[in-house]
Design a protein around this motif. Structure first.
Motif, mmCIF file in Angstrom:
data_model
loop_
_atom_site.group_PDB
_atom_site.id
_atom_site.type_symbol
_atom_site.label_atom_id
_atom_site.label_comp_id
_atom_site.label_asym_id
_atom_site.label_seq_id
_atom_site.Cartn_x
_atom_site.Cartn_y
_atom_site.Cartn_z
ATOM 1 N N ARG A 15 0.834 -1.198 0.000
ATOM 2 C CA ARG A 15 0.000 0.000 0.000
ATOM 3 C C ARG A 15 0.871 1.252 0.000
ATOM 4 N NH1 ARG A 15 -5.656 -0.705 1.384
ATOM 5 N NH2 ARG A 15 -5.710 1.427 2.209
ATOM 6 N N LEU A 30 2.127 2.020 -3.408
ATOM 7 C CA LEU A 30 1.064 2.613 -4.224
ATOM 8 C C LEU A 30 0.776 4.052 -3.810
ATOM 9 C CD1 LEU A 30 -1.325 -0.459 -4.460
ATOM 10 C CD2 LEU A 30 0.163 0.450 -6.258
ATOM 11 N N LYS A 55 -6.763 6.932 -1.314
ATOM 12 C CA LYS A 55 -7.521 6.134 -0.349
ATOM 13 C C LYS A 55 -8.735 5.497 -1.013
ATOM 14 C CE LYS A 55 -9.861 6.180 4.136
ATOM 15 N NZ LYS A 55 -10.585 5.001 3.769
ATOM 16 N N LEU A 96 -7.516 2.629 -3.173
ATOM 17 C CA LEU A 96 -7.057 1.498 -2.369
ATOM 18 C C LEU A 96 -8.221 0.774 -1.716
ATOM 19 C CD1 LEU A 96 -3.861 2.999 -0.680
ATOM 20 C CD2 LEU A 96 -3.946 1.261 -2.465
ATOM 21 N N TYR A 112 -10.081 -2.220 -3.372
ATOM 22 C CA TYR A 112 -9.469 -3.544 -3.414
ATOM 23 C C TYR A 112 -10.392 -4.591 -2.781
ATOM 24 C CZ TYR A 112 -6.093 -7.306 -2.701
ATOM 25 O OH TYR A 112 -5.452 -8.510 -2.715
ATOM 26 N N GLN A 162 -11.529 -1.730 -8.943
ATOM 27 C CA GLN A 162 -10.345 -0.963 -8.544
ATOM 28 C C GLN A 162 -9.484 -0.624 -9.755
ATOM 29 O OE1 GLN A 162 -7.207 -2.984 -6.388
ATOM 30 N NE2 GLN A 162 -6.816 -1.173 -5.139
ATOM 31 N N THR A 196 -8.815 3.050 -11.230
ATOM 32 C CA THR A 196 -7.423 3.499 -11.262
ATOM 33 C C THR A 196 -7.044 3.960 -12.666
ATOM 34 O OG1 THR A 196 -6.825 2.021 -9.440
ATOM 35 C CG2 THR A 196 -5.024 2.812 -10.826
#
Length: 132
Positions: A49, A52, A67, A70, A73, A82, A86
């Protein structure tokens, strides 16, 4: 199989961040280290994490955006949501970075032209002064 655990010092050294940064990311709920009293212990998931988070920051993502991405996920759809979110966010930031680069390129070219003009004016005035 036991999971590798990393101290705050090890994480700071590996990722070139401060303990304060890691505590801030924990406060913002980006990282969830294991707490043992005052000690924070980081798992491989935390390491991933953090990679990333730092990459997202380098690309211009806000911590809130990072946030949100993430948190997707855990959707349970094999990361499809996700990854889609992204990619959409990355395309937006990519376009913004290119626009910023174009603006910088134009500003640099304009500045170079102005410097040439000013240098010419200075040279002319210096030559005029020397001729007196």
């Amino acid at each position: 199989m036991t999971e590798t655990i990393y101290s705050i010092g090890a994480m700071c050294a590996e990722f070139d961040v401060t303990p304060r940064t890691l505590r801030f990311y924990e406060y913002k709920e980006l990282l969830s280290p294991i707490r043992q009293g005052q000690k924070r212990l980081f798992t491989n998931k935390c390491r991933g994490r953090l990679k990333l988070i730092l990459r997202g920051k380098r690309f211009g993502f806000s911590l809130d955006e990072i946030k949100d991405l993430l948190d997707l996920y855990a959707m349970g759809d094999g990361q499809i949501t996700q990854l889609s979110a992204t990619l959409e966010a990355a395309e937006k930031h990519h376009a913004e970075l290119i626009a910023q680069r174009n603006e910088l390129d134009a500003a640099i070219a304009d500045m170079q032209e102005q410097m040439v003009l000013v240098r010419g004016m200075l040279d002319a005035k210096s030559a005029s002064k020397a001729a007196e």
